[in-house]
Design a protein around this motif. Structure first.
Motif, PDB file in Angstrom:
ATOM      1  N   GLN A   1     -30.341  11.647 -45.172  1.00 44.41           N
ATOM      2  CA  GLN A   1     -30.142  11.981 -43.779  1.00 44.41           C
ATOM      3  C   GLN A   1     -31.302  11.786 -43.091  1.00 44.41           C
ATOM      4  OE1 GLN A   1     -27.229  13.219 -42.780  1.00 44.41           O
ATOM      5  NE2 GLN A   1     -26.206  12.996 -44.997  1.00 44.41           N
TER       6      GLN A   1
ATOM      7  N   VAL B   1     -33.986  12.156 -40.368  1.00 46.03           N
ATOM      8  CA  VAL B   1     -35.117  13.399 -39.869  1.00 46.03           C
ATOM      9  C   VAL B   1     -35.021  13.243 -38.225  1.00 46.03           C
ATOM     10  CG1 VAL B   1     -37.080  14.487 -39.968  1.00 46.03           C
ATOM     11  CG2 VAL B   1     -36.508  13.317 -42.112  1.00 46.03           C
TER      12      VAL B   1
ATOM     13  N   VAL C   1     -36.523  14.347 -34.950  1.00 43.20           N
ATOM     14  CA  VAL C   1     -37.888  14.798 -34.808  1.00 43.20           C
ATOM     15  C   VAL C   1     -37.893  15.655 -33.570  1.00 43.20           C
ATOM     16  CG1 VAL C   1     -40.155  14.283 -33.613  1.00 43.20           C
ATOM     17  CG2 VAL C   1     -38.999  12.552 -35.587  1.00 43.20           C
TER      18      VAL C   1
END
Length: 155
Positions: free
Chosen positions: A24, A26, A28
């Motif tokens: 998956q 990430v 931010v």
């Protein structure tokens, strides 16, 4: 004792397929605000609530400062060592020059003392050998009537 486990056949092994698990991405999140820290004392414990509901507790940290770059000296250490070696060598050469000069002067002094002793001792020896020993200052010769016959001397 124990039965061996069944080994898969070649057909069973050919059917086995492995599918990779997708990772998956990430997302931010914007950085959580940091608690300002006063220098000189221990900061208080801070808790931050992340957007997904998790709570992170810990101390606020100052960003790492890079280590200061040590300035190189304008002259390398090897050059300084070579220069000091040259100075030491010159000092030793000067001392050796003085030592050889001292040895030459000492040799000349000893030579002059030997010559002086030879002159004094030689003069004393000459006076002792060639000097008068109680004689009145002349040579005494006893003259007799000598007879010479047939190349023979009869005195």
């Amino acid at each position: 004792m124990y039965p061996e486990p069944a080994r898969p056949t070649a057909a069973e092994r050919a059917v086995e397929v492995h599918q990779p698990t997708p990772i998956q991405p990430v997302v931010v999140q914007p950085a959580a605000p940091m608690v300002p820290v006063q220098p000189g004392h221990v900061p208080a414990v801070a808790s931050i609530v992340l957007p997904d509901g998790r709570v992170v507790t810990g101390y606020a940290m100052n960003p790492m400062q890079p280590e200061p770059v040590v300035a190189k000296p304008p002259v390398s250490r090897a050059a300084v060592n070579v220069a000091l070696g040259g100075v030491g060598f010159l000092a030793v050469c000067g001392g050796l020059l003085l030592l050889t000069t001292f040895i030459a002067a000492l040799t000349a002094l000893i030579t002059q003392l030997i010559v002086l002793a030879a002159v004094i001792f030689g003069g004393w020896f000459a006076v002792q050998v060639l000097g008068t020993r109680g004689h009145g200052g002349g040579t005494t010769v006893n003259i007799r009537k000598a007879v010479i016959k047939r190349n023979r001397f009869y005195g």
